[in-house]
Design a protein around this motif. Structure first.
Motif, PDB file in Angstrom:
ATOM      1  N   GLY A  64     -74.701   6.096 -94.482  1.00  0.00           N
ATOM      2  CA  GLY A  64     -75.174   6.653 -93.228  1.00  0.00           C
ATOM      3  C   GLY A  64     -76.411   5.969 -92.669  1.00  0.00           C
ATOM      4  O   GLY A  64     -76.729   6.141 -91.481  1.00  0.00           O
ATOM      5  N   ASP A 113     -78.785   2.679 -91.488  1.00  0.00           N
ATOM      6  CA  ASP A 113     -78.569   1.393 -90.831  1.00  0.00           C
ATOM      7  C   ASP A 113     -79.210   0.288 -91.664  1.00  0.00           C
ATOM      8  O   ASP A 113     -80.237   0.505 -92.323  1.00  0.00           O
ATOM      9  N   ARG A 168     -69.597  -0.343 -85.400  1.00  0.00           N
ATOM     10  CA  ARG A 168     -70.836  -0.138 -86.162  1.00  0.00           C
ATOM     11  C   ARG A 168     -71.502  -1.477 -86.487  1.00  0.00           C
ATOM     12  O   ARG A 168     -72.666  -1.506 -86.882  1.00  0.00           O
ATOM     13  N   GLN A 199     -74.602  -0.250 -88.557  1.00  0.00           N
ATOM     14  CA  GLN A 199     -75.080   1.116 -88.331  1.00  0.00           C
ATOM     15  C   GLN A 199     -74.238   2.104 -89.139  1.00  0.00           C
ATOM     16  O   GLN A 199     -73.046   1.880 -89.383  1.00  0.00           O
ATOM     17  N   ARG A 200     -74.886   3.181 -89.535  1.00  0.00           N
ATOM     18  CA  ARG A 200     -74.191   4.275 -90.236  1.00  0.00           C
ATOM     19  C   ARG A 200     -73.301   3.710 -91.351  1.00  0.00           C
ATOM     20  O   ARG A 200     -72.086   3.897 -91.364  1.00  0.00           O
TER      21      ARG A 200
END
Lengths: 111, 114
Positions: B16, B18, B64, B80-81
């Motif tokens: 989750g 970054d 992402r 990301q994430r």
């Protein structure tokens, strides 16, 4: 899109035996390159072939580019433990902007 | 520099979060590439920069993933994430425009998502 296939995926040999990996492209290539990746390392450029039917040698390594410029091979004579690693071929399609890598052949050499 | 430099060499992150991976190519190389390699697998193409041209993002696996290259030199790959399936070695390479002498790869960033 362009695909580059490599066989075999794995090869185990006894030290002193010969080894060959084959590379086939779905389209005609402008050139082909070969890379070696040692275990835990990163790919390192070995050679580039450009001309139809070209053969190049680096010590015990012989590289060939097919007449139709759609296939290539890497042959190692009398393998040594230092030859262990994964060998990748990578081709530039005609008009292409970047290399397409094959899946690699992982070579293991038993002493 | 003498070679392609990547940082960090290892990154462990929680699912989750970054992450940013950095690549410093060989000076004068106009082309820069990002690849992903899972354990024992081949090279998965992610993105390609060539000079001032629009990057080839066709290999990015999801939205992402993004990358930028500032001033035609250093590149940053951002995930990301992060998900567990993002765990892999991320390799950066650079080359001259015609790749006559092949791609020069960095040592990679080993990303582990826990």
């Amino acid at each position: 899109g362009q695909q580059v296939m490599q066989i075999p995926q794995y090869q185990h040999v006894q030290e002193g035996e010969d080894f060959t990996t084959y590379c086939n492209s779905s389209t005609t290539l402008s050139n082909i390159q070969w890379y070696k990746q040692r275990p835990g390392g990163h790919p390192v450029f070995l050679i580039q072939l450009v001309k139809s039917g070209e053969v190049k040698k680096q010590k015990r390594l012989t590289f060939q580019f097919g007449e139709a410029k759609k296939n290539s091979s890497l042959h190692i004579t009398a393998t040594q433990t230092t030859d262990v690693g994964t060998y990748f071929c990578a081709g530039f399609g005609i008009g292409g902007s970047r290399l397409t890598f094959g899946e690699g052949t992982q070579l293991t050499v038993n002493p | 520099g003498a070679g392609v430099s990547q940082s960090p060499s290892n990154k462990v992150t929680e699912k989750g979060k970054d992450v940013e991976l950095r690549c410093d190519p060989i000076s004068g190389h106009t082309a820069l590439y990002w690849y992903r390699q899972s354990l024992g697998q081949g090279l998965e193409f992610l993105i390609y920069f060539q000079g001032n041209s629009a990057p080839d993002k066709s290999g990015l696996p999801s939205d992402r993933f993004s990358a930028e290259r500032t001033g035609g030199s250093v590149s940053t790959l951002t995930i990301q994430r992060t998900q567990q399936e993002d765990s892999a070695v991320y390799l950066c390479a650079s080359s001259s425009r015609d790749s006559l002498y092949g791609y020069t790869f960095g040592s990679g960033t080993r990303l582990t998502v826990v």
